[in-house]
Design a protein around this motif. Structure first.
Motif, PDB file in Angstrom:
ATOM      1  N   GLY A 315       0.841  -1.212   0.000  1.00 10.75           N
ATOM      2  CA  GLY A 315       0.000   0.000   0.000  1.00 10.75           C
ATOM      3  C   GLY A 315       0.870   1.255   0.000  1.00 10.75           C
ATOM      4  N   ASN A 316       1.932   1.246   0.817  1.00  7.25           N
ATOM      5  CA  ASN A 316       2.852   2.392   0.844  1.00  7.25           C
ATOM      6  C   ASN A 316       3.529   2.552  -0.508  1.00  7.25           C
ATOM      7  OD1 ASN A 316       2.404   3.215   3.418  1.00  7.25           O
ATOM      8  ND2 ASN A 316       4.192   2.213   4.309  1.00  7.25           N
ATOM      9  N   ALA A 317       3.958   1.415  -1.091  1.00  3.64           N
ATOM     10  CA  ALA A 317       4.648   1.488  -2.389  1.00  3.64           C
ATOM     11  C   ALA A 317       3.727   2.138  -3.418  1.00  3.64           C
ATOM     12  CB  ALA A 317       5.062   0.089  -2.831  1.00  3.64           C
ATOM     13  N   VAL A 318       2.463   1.732  -3.402  1.00  6.14           N
ATOM     14  CA  VAL A 318       1.522   2.319  -4.367  1.00  6.14           C
ATOM     15  C   VAL A 318       1.291   3.791  -4.035  1.00  6.14           C
ATOM     16  CG1 VAL A 318      -0.840   2.196  -5.262  1.00  6.14           C
ATOM     17  CG2 VAL A 318       0.391   0.095  -4.751  1.00  6.14           C
ATOM     18  N   LYS A 319       1.144   4.068  -2.714  1.00  5.46           N
ATOM     19  CA  LYS A 319       0.834   5.432  -2.287  1.00  5.46           C
ATOM     20  C   LYS A 319       1.935   6.411  -2.687  1.00  5.46           C
ATOM     21  CE  LYS A 319       0.444   6.321   2.319  1.00  5.46           C
ATOM     22  NZ  LYS A 319      -0.191   6.286   3.627  1.00  5.46           N
ATOM     23  N   PHE A 320       3.195   5.976  -2.538  1.00  3.89           N
ATOM     24  CA  PHE A 320       4.299   6.913  -2.764  1.00  3.89           C
ATOM     25  C   PHE A 320       4.939   6.771  -4.145  1.00  3.89           C
ATOM     26  CE2 PHE A 320       4.046   6.450   1.898  1.00  3.89           C
ATOM     27  CZ  PHE A 320       3.771   7.773   2.206  1.00  3.89           C
ATOM     28  N   GLU A 347       9.782  -3.504  -4.045  1.00  4.44           N
ATOM     29  CA  GLU A 347      10.582  -2.408  -4.604  1.00  4.44           C
ATOM     30  C   GLU A 347       9.676  -1.476  -5.393  1.00  4.44           C
ATOM     31  OE1 GLU A 347      14.321  -5.426  -5.433  1.00  4.44           O
ATOM     32  OE2 GLU A 347      13.637  -4.080  -7.039  1.00  4.44           O
ATOM     33  N   ASP A 348       9.889  -0.181  -5.214  1.00  6.97           N
ATOM     34  CA  ASP A 348       9.073   0.748  -6.002  1.00  6.97           C
ATOM     35  C   ASP A 348       9.945   1.791  -6.678  1.00  6.97           C
ATOM     36  OD1 ASP A 348       9.352   3.187  -4.349  1.00  6.97           O
ATOM     37  OD2 ASP A 348       8.221   2.077  -2.843  1.00  6.97           O
ATOM     38  N   THR A 349       9.332   2.516  -7.613  1.00  8.09           N
ATOM     39  CA  THR A 349      10.057   3.587  -8.312  1.00  8.09           C
ATOM     40  C   THR A 349       9.428   4.919  -7.903  1.00  8.09           C
ATOM     41  OG1 THR A 349       8.555   3.200 -10.154  1.00  8.09           O
ATOM     42  CG2 THR A 349      10.727   2.183 -10.303  1.00  8.09           C
ATOM     43  N   PHE A 365       4.421   6.855  14.715  1.00  7.55           N
ATOM     44  CA  PHE A 365       4.034   8.195  14.258  1.00  7.55           C
ATOM     45  C   PHE A 365       5.135   8.882  13.444  1.00  7.55           C
ATOM     46  CE2 PHE A 365       1.876   7.455  18.341  1.00  7.55           C
ATOM     47  CZ  PHE A 365       0.577   7.409  17.880  1.00  7.55           C
ATOM     48  N   SER A 366       6.013   8.069  12.830  1.00  2.00           N
ATOM     49  CA  SER A 366       7.096   8.689  12.071  1.00  2.00           C
ATOM     50  C   SER A 366       6.710   8.804  10.603  1.00  2.00           C
ATOM     51  CB  SER A 366       8.358   7.839  12.241  1.00  2.00           C
ATOM     52  OG  SER A 366       9.278   8.182  11.261  1.00  2.00           O
ATOM     53  N   GLN A 367       6.698  10.027  10.125  1.00  2.00           N
ATOM     54  CA  GLN A 367       6.462  10.260   8.702  1.00  2.00           C
ATOM     55  C   GLN A 367       7.591  11.144   8.213  1.00  2.00           C
ATOM     56  OE1 GLN A 367       2.435  11.758   9.076  1.00  2.00           O
ATOM     57  NE2 GLN A 367       1.692   9.899   8.086  1.00  2.00           N
ATOM     58  N   VAL A 368       7.904  11.013   6.938  1.00  2.00           N
ATOM     59  CA  VAL A 368       9.083  11.733   6.452  1.00  2.00           C
ATOM     60  C   VAL A 368       8.920  13.232   6.659  1.00  2.00           C
ATOM     61  CG1 VAL A 368      10.420  12.293   4.401  1.00  2.00           C
ATOM     62  CG2 VAL A 368       9.895   9.929   4.960  1.00  2.00           C
ATOM     63  N   ASP A 369       7.814  13.785   6.301  1.00  2.00           N
ATOM     64  CA  ASP A 369       7.504  15.134   6.786  1.00  2.00           C
ATOM     65  C   ASP A 369       6.006  15.370   6.710  1.00  2.00           C
ATOM     66  OD1 ASP A 369       6.717  16.489   4.415  1.00  2.00           O
ATOM     67  OD2 ASP A 369       8.831  16.626   3.821  1.00  2.00           O
ATOM     68  N   GLY A 378      -2.403   9.090   6.077  1.00  2.00           N
ATOM     69  CA  GLY A 378      -1.725   8.060   6.886  1.00  2.00           C
ATOM     70  C   GLY A 378      -1.401   8.575   8.281  1.00  2.00           C
ATOM     71  N   THR A 379      -1.070   7.626   9.154  1.00  2.00           N
ATOM     72  CA  THR A 379      -0.835   7.978  10.556  1.00  2.00           C
ATOM     73  C   THR A 379       0.624   7.847  10.954  1.00  2.00           C
ATOM     74  OG1 THR A 379      -1.270   5.678  11.066  1.00  2.00           O
ATOM     75  CG2 THR A 379      -3.103   7.207  11.363  1.00  2.00           C
ATOM     76  N   GLY A 380       1.422   7.206  10.130  1.00  2.00           N
ATOM     77  CA  GLY A 380       2.815   6.951  10.512  1.00  2.00           C
ATOM     78  C   GLY A 380       2.923   5.783  11.479  1.00  2.00           C
ATOM     79  N   LEU A 381       1.862   4.980  11.565  1.00  2.00           N
ATOM     80  CA  LEU A 381       1.903   3.830  12.485  1.00  2.00           C
ATOM     81  C   LEU A 381       2.173   2.513  11.759  1.00  2.00           C
ATOM     82  CD1 LEU A 381      -1.097   4.546  14.876  1.00  2.00           C
ATOM     83  CD2 LEU A 381       1.311   4.474  15.463  1.00  2.00           C
ATOM     84  N   GLY A 382       1.859   2.500  10.465  1.00  2.00           N
ATOM     85  CA  GLY A 382       1.913   1.243   9.700  1.00  2.00           C
ATOM     86  C   GLY A 382       3.245   0.529   9.812  1.00  2.00           C
ATOM     87  N   LEU A 383       4.354   1.264   9.622  1.00  2.00           N
ATOM     88  CA  LEU A 383       5.662   0.595   9.625  1.00  2.00           C
ATOM     89  C   LEU A 383       6.047   0.119  11.018  1.00  2.00           C
ATOM     90  CD1 LEU A 383       7.763   2.754   7.124  1.00  2.00           C
ATOM     91  CD2 LEU A 383       6.828   0.476   6.781  1.00  2.00           C
ATOM     92  N   SER A 384       5.685   0.898  12.050  1.00  2.00           N
ATOM     93  CA  SER A 384       6.074   0.436  13.398  1.00  2.00           C
ATOM     94  C   SER A 384       5.248  -0.798  13.779  1.00  2.00           C
ATOM     95  CB  SER A 384       5.956   1.547  14.433  1.00  2.00           C
ATOM     96  OG  SER A 384       4.653   1.679  14.880  1.00  2.00           O
TER      97      SER A 384
HETATM   98  P1  ADP Z   1       1.649   5.887   6.941  1.00  2.00           P
HETATM   99  O1  ADP Z   1       1.933   5.429   5.567  1.00  2.00           O
HETATM  100  O2  ADP Z   1       0.321   5.430   7.458  1.00  2.00           O
HETATM  101  O3  ADP Z   1       1.911   7.338   7.185  1.00  2.00           O
HETATM  102  P2  ADP Z   1       3.817   4.156   7.635  1.00  2.00           P
HETATM  103  O4  ADP Z   1       4.381   3.834   8.972  1.00  2.00           O
HETATM  104  O5  ADP Z   1       3.354   3.017   6.817  1.00  2.00           O
HETATM  105  O6  ADP Z   1       2.655   5.166   7.914  1.00  2.00           O
HETATM  106  O7  ADP Z   1       4.893   4.979   6.847  1.00  2.00           O
HETATM  107  C1  ADP Z   1       5.600   6.005   7.507  1.00  2.00           C
HETATM  108  C2  ADP Z   1       6.243   6.945   6.535  1.00  2.00           C
HETATM  109  O8  ADP Z   1       7.293   6.293   5.815  1.00  2.00           O
HETATM  110  C3  ADP Z   1       5.310   7.438   5.456  1.00  2.00           C
HETATM  111  O9  ADP Z   1       4.523   8.508   5.894  1.00  2.00           O
HETATM  112  C4  ADP Z   1       6.308   7.857   4.408  1.00  2.00           C
HETATM  113  O10 ADP Z   1       6.822   9.119   4.739  1.00  2.00           O
HETATM  114  C5  ADP Z   1       7.429   6.834   4.535  1.00  2.00           C
HETATM  115  N1  ADP Z   1       7.286   5.723   3.554  1.00  2.00           N
HETATM  116  C6  ADP Z   1       6.816   4.489   3.800  1.00  2.00           C
HETATM  117  N2  ADP Z   1       6.873   3.733   2.686  1.00  2.00           N
HETATM  118  C7  ADP Z   1       7.379   4.501   1.711  1.00  2.00           C
HETATM  119  C8  ADP Z   1       7.690   4.294   0.321  1.00  2.00           C
HETATM  120  N3  ADP Z   1       7.469   3.115  -0.272  1.00  2.00           N
HETATM  121  N4  ADP Z   1       8.215   5.327  -0.357  1.00  2.00           N
HETATM  122  C9  ADP Z   1       8.434   6.499   0.243  1.00  2.00           C
HETATM  123  N5  ADP Z   1       8.175   6.782   1.522  1.00  2.00           N
HETATM  124  C10 ADP Z   1       7.652   5.786   2.271  1.00  2.00           C
END
Ligand code: ADP
Length: 583
Positions: A315-320, A347-349, A365-369, A378-384
């Motif tokens: 989902g993140n790969a598609v989103k970003f 892997e994504d491009t 709650f970590s998001q790049v910005d 998104g909430t920044g919770l998915g990866l944790s």
């Molecule tokens: P969410 O996507 O719900 O904000 P995640 O914990 O899944 O939370 O992701 C945290 C952050 O990591 C995202 O907000 C994004 O900044 C970065 N990120 C995750 N996956 C990708 C990706 N495939 N490409 C670029 N940035 C990503």
């Protein structure tokens, strides 16, 4: 301690007697010295009562006093046997030091009186026996008494201090235990609150998402379809948010428990990939799957949690990713007859991640910005959450990324292998389905098509929530099955008494008799022969809390659908059970 000490002292008394005066002479005749007899018999008598009491009545006040008296009587005996050697008097000081370990000043009273009386009486009438000299000043026993009292004074001060420390330690321990209990109660209350909130939040959402799904299947003009799609995607976003927050609370509370069930890895991967096309089509990006190196694998683990991690990463790969390709690799890293370690890589491009943010990406709650979160949501919770799940699967998760070029998220997970010769549970749909190649090739639509071709399946829906009733009924009838609805467990049992049902859709939280009790009762009635053929039971519940799925399966239900269930999910689950019943 004193029981051992008594026996040792008895042995020492015999050793002292045999060292100093083993025998006595009467002219040329030699016989055993009375000291030997006193040491053996007297020492034995002195030791046996306290040893017996220490073993039979430990911890009693009377036992402590008997031990204390015996201890100083041993001192007197040893002093006597050594011929009143002054060095042996240190035994008395040692005895009092040992007795002080009871931390009870009352225990020292009787021994003090005995020592004083013994020194006084023997000092006056038999000084050789206690002071080793034939004529002793009366002051000697008084001097000994003063030294003894001085030692006792020091001991009493120490006892007081140590009792005060013990008391404060005990008070602290009690306070700590009470605080721990309160914290545990609060934690339990929090879990229960989460469970019921989860139910309360998911039930209405179930209605919203399900109804819009049904609506989207009907004839709509473009404007109406846009509205319906907007409702649906908002509902799904809200659902994802609720699930993430609940998962996060579970991890925080240390409640993340993984299930152990056999599942077919390829089926799961197909299922995950099937969930993606909608978003991919919207963006015109390609998803390529590389599972070539993957043998057909039945593994034991938590398929739902694995699916959750994969959906999050995909989902993140598609989103970003705005254009290009997403490549999804799965291959075995280590494979033996009992275990398999799999490496999953996505892997994504897409937009990539700046190097300085890579380190904190898996924190909550970590998001790049923040601008990204506004643009992409998104909430920044998915990866944790994914990290916790992967670590629970004895794996590691990582990322490599270049800004503007793309990212590669990967993780490993270790599973036990399910051996195919295991007898599948007759009612276990996942195992039944996975043993059938036919089922594994079917997607949900095909399965339901197959089954609707067979005699009309009878479904009993037990749920007290009107909007859920309506939604589930619509779905069931839409599949061409016949549906009866009841709103509590008692009525469900009545319905089962009077008619055969293939599948019971059982809400877990119902008035009068909940889903768990009802299931238990159904099994009882089947065992008693009151219900002819066993219906498959599917739990419907909004509780997505720890172990709930397992709780349903343990209660004798055959499968589990968590609310809000979507059309496909419910269809698919019921279809699988029907296929399993008819095969
Ligand atoms: P969410 O996507 O719900 O904000 P995640 O914990 O899944 O939370 O992701 C945290 C952050 O990591 C995202 O907000 C994004 O900044 C970065 N990120 C995750 N996956 C990708 C990706 N495939 N490409 C670029 N940035 C990503």
């Amino acid at each position: 301690m004193f029981a051992v000490l008594m026996v040792l002292q008895w042995a020492v008394a015999i050793a002292v007697a045999s060292w100093y005066s083993p025998s006595t002479w009467n002219g040329a005749d030699r016989s055993i010295h009375p000291h030997m007899i006193i040491a053996i018999i007297g020492g034995g008598l002195l030791a046996s009562l306290p040893v017996a009491m220490a073993l039979l009545l430990p911890g009693r006040s009377i036992t402590r006093n008997v031990i204390a008296v015996s201890q100083v009587l041993f001192s007197s005996l040893l002093i006597h046997l050594s011929g009143g050697r002054i060095e042996m008097h240190f035994h008395i000081f040692g005895s009092f030091a040992f007795l002080a370990s009871y931390r009870d000043w009352k225990v020292l009273v009787a021994p003090t009186l005995i020592v004083v009386a013994d020194h006084m009486v023997r000092g006056i009438w038999w000084p050789e026996s206690v002071f080793g000299i034939a004529t002793a000043s009366h002051w000697i026993w008084i001097e000994h008494t003063i030294w003894l009292l001085f030692e006792e004074l020091v001991l009493l001060i120490t006892i007081r201090q140590s009792v005060a420390e013990m008391r404060s330690l005990a008070v602290h321990t009690i306070q700590l235990e009470a605080a721990t209990q309160t914290a545990e109660d609060a934690n339990k209350a929090k879990s229960e609150f989460l469970a019921s909130m989860s139910h309360e939040l998911r039930t209405p959402l179930n209605g919203v998402i399900g109804m819009t799904e049904l609506l989207s299947e009907s004839e709509l003009d473009d404007r109406q379809r846009r509205f319906v799609d907007a409702c649906q995607s908002s509902g799904k976003a809200l659902l994802k948010l609720i699930s993430d927050i609940l998962d996060f609370s579970k991890i925080e509370a240390g409640h993340m428990v993984l299930e152990e069930r056999a599942f077919d890895l390829r089926l799961l991967l197909d299922d995950v990939v099937l969930c993606m096309p909608l978003q991919l089509d919207e963006k015109r990006i390609k998803l390529s799957c590389h599972f070539q190196q993957l043998p057909t694998l039945q593994i034991i683990g938590d398929s739902h949690r694995l699916r959750q991690v994969l959906l999050n990463l995909l989902g993140n790969a598609v989103k970003f990713t705005e254009h290009g390709e997403i490549r999804f690799y799965v291959h075995p890293q280590r494979l033996n007859s009992d275990e398999v370690t799999l490496l999953f890589s996505i892997e994504d491009t897409g937009i990539g991640i700046p190097p300085d943010r890579l380190g904190s990406l898996f924190q909550s709650f970590s998001q790049v910005d923040n601008s990204i979160s506004r643009k992409y949501g998104g909430t920044g919770l998915g990866l944790s959450i994914s990290k916790s799940i992967v670590e629970n699967m004895n794996g590691v998760i990582g990322v490599e990324s270049r800004e503007g070029v793309g990212s590669r998220f990967w993780f490993t997970a270790t599973f036990r292998r399910a051996h195919d010769n295991r007898e599948p549970h007759p009612k276990d749909p996942s195992k039944r389905a996975s043993t059938k190649s036919k089922t594994s090739q079917l997607d949900s639509a095909h399965i339901s098509f197959d089954v609707t071709a067979s005699p009309v399946a009878q479904i009993l829906l037990a749920d007290d929530n009107p909007s859920n009733q309506q939604l589930a009924k619509e779905i069931v009838i839409g599949c061409g099955w016949q549906c009866d609805v009841v709103d509590n467990g008692i009525d469900a049992l009545r319905a089962l008494d009077s008619k055969h049902y293939d599948v019971v859709l059982m809400d877990c939280q119902m008035p009068l008799l909940d889903g768990f009790m009802t299931t238990k009762e159904i099994h009882k009635r089947i065992a008693e022969g009151r219900i002819g053929s066993r219906p498959a039971i599917v739990a419907l519940t909004g509780n997505a809390i720890q172990g709930d799925r397992q709780r349903c399966l343990d209660a004798g239900m055959d499968d589990y659908v968590s609310k809000p269930f979507d059309l496909t999910q419910l269809r698919k689950t019921v279809s699988r059970l029907l296929v399993a019943q008819h095969c």
